[in-house]
Write a protein that holds these residues in place. Structure first.
Motif, PDB file in Angstrom:
ATOM      1  N   ILE A   1      18.660 -15.075 -54.714  1.00  0.00           N
ATOM      2  CA  ILE A   1      20.063 -14.742 -54.974  1.00  0.00           C
ATOM      3  C   ILE A   1      20.194 -13.941 -56.264  1.00  0.00           C
ATOM      4  CG2 ILE A   1      22.298 -15.756 -55.575  1.00  0.00           C
ATOM      5  CD1 ILE A   1      21.599 -18.016 -53.577  1.00  0.00           C
ATOM      6  N   ILE A   2      19.469 -14.325 -57.293  1.00  0.00           N
ATOM      7  CA  ILE A   2      19.514 -13.598 -58.570  1.00  0.00           C
ATOM      8  C   ILE A   2      19.062 -12.160 -58.380  1.00  0.00           C
ATOM      9  CG2 ILE A   2      18.430 -13.437 -60.848  1.00  0.00           C
ATOM     10  CD1 ILE A   2      18.439 -16.540 -60.863  1.00  0.00           C
TER      11      ILE A   2
ATOM     12  N   ILE B   1      19.229 -10.347 -55.646  1.00  0.00           N
ATOM     13  CA  ILE B   1      20.258  -9.613 -54.902  1.00  0.00           C
ATOM     14  C   ILE B   1      21.398  -9.214 -55.832  1.00  0.00           C
ATOM     15  CG2 ILE B   1      22.033  -9.834 -53.108  1.00  0.00           C
ATOM     16  CD1 ILE B   1      19.345  -9.378 -51.897  1.00  0.00           C
ATOM     17  N   PHE B   2      21.844 -10.134 -56.672  1.00  0.00           N
ATOM     18  CA  PHE B   2      22.923  -9.821 -57.615  1.00  0.00           C
ATOM     19  C   PHE B   2      22.513  -8.729 -58.600  1.00  0.00           C
ATOM     20  CE2 PHE B   2      24.978 -14.062 -56.711  1.00  0.00           C
ATOM     21  CZ  PHE B   2      26.115 -13.505 -56.143  1.00  0.00           C
ATOM     22  N   LEU B   3      21.277  -8.768 -59.077  1.00  0.00           N
ATOM     23  CA  LEU B   3      20.801  -7.722 -59.984  1.00  0.00           C
ATOM     24  C   LEU B   3      20.760  -6.363 -59.286  1.00  0.00           C
ATOM     25  CD1 LEU B   3      17.941  -9.556 -61.909  1.00  0.00           C
ATOM     26  CD2 LEU B   3      20.145  -8.798 -62.813  1.00  0.00           C
ATOM     27  N   ALA B   4      20.341  -6.353 -58.030  1.00  0.00           N
ATOM     28  CA  ALA B   4      20.294  -5.102 -57.271  1.00  0.00           C
ATOM     29  C   ALA B   4      21.703  -4.548 -57.060  1.00  0.00           C
ATOM     30  CB  ALA B   4      19.606  -5.319 -55.932  1.00  0.00           C
ATOM     31  N   ILE B   5      22.658  -5.425 -56.774  1.00  0.00           N
ATOM     32  CA  ILE B   5      24.047  -4.983 -56.611  1.00  0.00           C
ATOM     33  C   ILE B   5      24.585  -4.430 -57.922  1.00  0.00           C
ATOM     34  CG2 ILE B   5      26.397  -5.813 -56.194  1.00  0.00           C
ATOM     35  CD1 ILE B   5      25.171  -7.743 -54.118  1.00  0.00           C
ATOM     36  N   ALA B   6      24.267  -5.084 -59.035  1.00  0.00           N
ATOM     37  CA  ALA B   6      24.729  -4.616 -60.352  1.00  0.00           C
ATOM     38  C   ALA B   6      24.168  -3.228 -60.668  1.00  0.00           C
ATOM     39  CB  ALA B   6      24.329  -5.610 -61.434  1.00  0.00           C
ATOM     40  N   VAL B   7      22.892  -3.015 -60.385  1.00  0.00           N
ATOM     41  CA  VAL B   7      22.282  -1.698 -60.634  1.00  0.00           C
ATOM     42  C   VAL B   7      22.929  -0.646 -59.752  1.00  0.00           C
ATOM     43  CG1 VAL B   7      20.159  -0.364 -60.353  1.00  0.00           C
ATOM     44  CG2 VAL B   7      20.089  -2.571 -61.497  1.00  0.00           C
ATOM     45  N   ALA B   8      23.133  -0.978 -58.475  1.00  0.00           N
ATOM     46  CA  ALA B   8      23.770  -0.024 -57.559  1.00  0.00           C
ATOM     47  C   ALA B   8      25.180   0.319 -58.022  1.00  0.00           C
ATOM     48  CB  ALA B   8      23.800  -0.590 -56.146  1.00  0.00           C
ATOM     49  N   LEU B   9      25.895  -0.659 -58.507  1.00  0.00           N
ATOM     50  CA  LEU B   9      27.252  -0.424 -59.001  1.00  0.00           C
ATOM     51  C   LEU B   9      27.239   0.461 -60.251  1.00  0.00           C
ATOM     52  CD1 LEU B   9      30.235  -1.105 -58.597  1.00  0.00           C
ATOM     53  CD2 LEU B   9      29.893  -3.099 -60.056  1.00  0.00           C
ATOM     54  N   LEU B  10      26.313   0.220 -61.163  1.00  0.00           N
ATOM     55  CA  LEU B  10      26.215   1.052 -62.368  1.00  0.00           C
ATOM     56  C   LEU B  10      25.844   2.491 -62.027  1.00  0.00           C
ATOM     57  CD1 LEU B  10      24.460  -1.399 -64.842  1.00  0.00           C
ATOM     58  CD2 LEU B  10      26.833  -0.604 -64.908  1.00  0.00           C
TER      59      LEU B  10
ATOM     60  N   VAL C   1      15.639  -6.150 -53.414  1.00  0.00           N
ATOM     61  CA  VAL C   1      16.286  -6.443 -52.132  1.00  0.00           C
ATOM     62  C   VAL C   1      15.230  -6.729 -51.067  1.00  0.00           C
ATOM     63  CG1 VAL C   1      17.670  -5.458 -50.268  1.00  0.00           C
ATOM     64  CG2 VAL C   1      18.400  -5.174 -52.636  1.00  0.00           C
ATOM     65  N   LEU C   2      14.207  -5.905 -51.011  1.00  0.00           N
ATOM     66  CA  LEU C   2      13.165  -6.093 -50.005  1.00  0.00           C
ATOM     67  C   LEU C   2      12.456  -7.437 -50.172  1.00  0.00           C
ATOM     68  CD1 LEU C   2      11.526  -4.895 -47.657  1.00  0.00           C
ATOM     69  CD2 LEU C   2      10.004  -3.911 -49.359  1.00  0.00           C
ATOM     70  N   THR C   3      12.070  -7.760 -51.392  1.00  0.00           N
ATOM     71  CA  THR C   3      11.371  -9.028 -51.617  1.00  0.00           C
ATOM     72  C   THR C   3      12.297 -10.219 -51.385  1.00  0.00           C
ATOM     73  OG1 THR C   3      11.791  -8.906 -54.007  1.00  0.00           O
ATOM     74  CG2 THR C   3       9.663  -8.085 -53.201  1.00  0.00           C
ATOM     75  N   SER C   4      13.586 -10.066 -51.661  1.00  0.00           N
ATOM     76  CA  SER C   4      14.529 -11.153 -51.406  1.00  0.00           C
ATOM     77  C   SER C   4      14.696 -11.396 -49.917  1.00  0.00           C
ATOM     78  CB  SER C   4      15.888 -10.830 -52.021  1.00  0.00           C
ATOM     79  OG  SER C   4      15.804 -10.808 -53.417  1.00  0.00           O
TER      80      SER C   4
ATOM     81  N   ASN D   1       6.928 -17.273 -51.427  1.00  0.00           N
ATOM     82  CA  ASN D   1       6.686 -17.763 -52.781  1.00  0.00           C
ATOM     83  C   ASN D   1       7.923 -17.613 -53.664  1.00  0.00           C
ATOM     84  OD1 ASN D   1       6.666 -15.029 -53.254  1.00  0.00           O
ATOM     85  ND2 ASN D   1       4.604 -14.948 -54.094  1.00  0.00           N
ATOM     86  N   MET D   2       9.079 -17.375 -53.031  1.00  0.00           N
ATOM     87  CA  MET D   2      10.330 -17.235 -53.773  1.00  0.00           C
ATOM     88  C   MET D   2      11.328 -18.283 -53.308  1.00  0.00           C
ATOM     89  SD  MET D   2      10.831 -13.118 -53.821  1.00  0.00           S
ATOM     90  CE  MET D   2      12.467 -13.289 -54.429  1.00  0.00           C
ATOM     91  N   GLY D   3      11.950 -18.968 -54.266  1.00  0.00           N
ATOM     92  CA  GLY D   3      12.968 -19.954 -53.959  1.00  0.00           C
ATOM     93  C   GLY D   3      14.325 -19.300 -53.724  1.00  0.00           C
TER      94      GLY D   3
END
Length: 67
Positions: A10-11, A13-22, A44-47, A3-5
């Motif tokens: 991609i959005i 994944i990028f948000l997860a990377i940003a949080v991990a970086l912070l 990440v899991l749902t992506s 149910n995810m496009g």
């Protein structure tokens, strides 16, 4: 049943990377860091799976592929 496009995935994944970086740069610390780390792991899991249980709960479907 996905149910995810692609853009949605991609959005997330990028948000997860940003949080991990912070968290790595110690911008986020304490309880907030742990909560956002959990949210990032969920993203990440749902992506990777392509299915978000909250989308299913609210009837949202950003996957545009036809069955």
């Amino acid at each position: 049943m996905n149910n995810m496009g692609g853009a949605d995935r991609i959005i997330r994944i990028f948000l997860a990377i940003a949080v991990a970086l912070l968290i790595y740069l110690e911008v986020l610390q304490g309880v907030v860091a742990y909560v956002l780390l959990g949210v990032a792991a969920f993203f990440v899991l749902t992506s990777l799976v392509g299915f978000c249980p909250f989308y299913g709960l609210f009837g949202i479907n950003s996957n545009k592929t036809k069955k």
